[in-house]
Write an enzyme that holds these catalytic residues in place. Structure first.
Site, PDB file in Angstrom:
ATOM      1  CB  CYS A  77      -1.140  -0.112   1.130  1.00  0.00           C
ATOM      2  SG  CYS A  77      -2.417   0.995   1.002  1.00  0.00           S
ATOM      3  CG  HIS A  79      -3.772  -3.537   3.560  1.00  0.00           C
ATOM      4  ND1 HIS A  79      -2.717  -3.089   4.192  1.00  0.00           N
ATOM      5  CD2 HIS A  79      -4.446  -2.566   3.042  1.00  0.00           C
ATOM      6  CE1 HIS A  79      -2.540  -1.994   3.796  1.00  0.00           C
ATOM      7  NE2 HIS A  79      -3.632  -1.602   3.004  1.00  0.00           N
TER       8      HIS A  79
END
Length: 243
Positions: A96, A192
């Protein structure tokens, strides 16, 4: 049991850039390294700290725009060292926000441009709409699952390879079905979850290269039972593809 060698694992900016379970990736790597019969030294790299002399594996996580701003100055200090390590084949997984900072630039919704390392040929622009939910990818390491939560829309450069192809979910930008980016032994991704406990084959892919660097010998895997992770991944694939 005699150790097969010692691997130095670096977690970049665990306070500023470790949300949505990304610390679990470092814990997964450390535990799997031990279960494979190697020793591990985990180094938390905070702004202003010095990188270990011989790092073998890096993990970086996600963070808010404010977190990215706080690590920018330190990232500039260690940038050349990181680029040299990449050139030497050091494995890294960046999730990310750190994925974005390993690219060319991140442009916020307000138009502020945060320069990246340029290790991955990607450019990210912030958007008011977030891309959130479970995701399934086809990758060179098989099916990979995770959870994405990002407002940045990332576009790959012309010669940049994606980490995977989206089967369910949004991916880099919600339009071109690419997810993440891969250059050499560096992987960037929005997944994630955290990504590595759910996808042990990916974790071992990184560990294998780190073990080679640490020992100068081929990776010697242990006999690990990943049945629970495999069942959970298969269940998520079925659920998301049926949605």
């Amino acid at each position: 049991m005699t150790s097969k060698g010692t691997i130095d694992l670096v977690h970049l900016y665990p306070r500023e850039m470790s949300i949505y379970g990304d610390l679990g990736n470092t814990r997964c790597l450390a535990q799997r390294i031990r279960r494979h019969g190697y020793d591990v030294r985990v180094h938390d790299h905070d702004p202003g700290a010095t990188l270990p002399e011989t790092p073998h594996l890096f993990m970086g996580g996600g963070g808010q725009d404010s977190g990215q701003s706080r690590v920018e100055d330190d990232l500039a200090v260690i940038a050349d060292r990181l680029r040299d390590l990449v050139a030497d084949g050091t494995p890294m997984i960046m999730i990310c926000g750190m994925y974005q900072l390993f690219g060319n630039a991140f442009i916020t919704v307000e138009g502020q441009e945060l320069p990246g390392l340029g290790i991955l040929d990607v450019t990210t622009r912030g958007n008011p709409t977030r891309m959130i939910g479970g995701i399934v990818l086809d990758t060179g390491l098989g099916e990979v699952v995770g959870f994405e939560n990002h407002s940045g829309a990332t576009v790959l450069g012309g010669g940049q390879s994606a980490f995977g192809t989206v089967r369910a979910g949004h991916g880099n930008n919600g339009t071109d079905r690419t997810e993440g980016a891969v250059t050499g032994h560096v992987i960037g991704s929005y997944l994630h979850g955290p990504i590595l406990p759910a996808n042990p084959r990916l974790a071992d892919h990184l560990i294998a290269r780190a073990a080679e660097l640490a020992t100068g010998r081929p990776f010697e895997p242990g006999d690990l039972d990943d049945a629970v992770a495999d069942q959970a991944r298969s269940r998520q694939v079925r659920r998301l593809l049926a949605a």
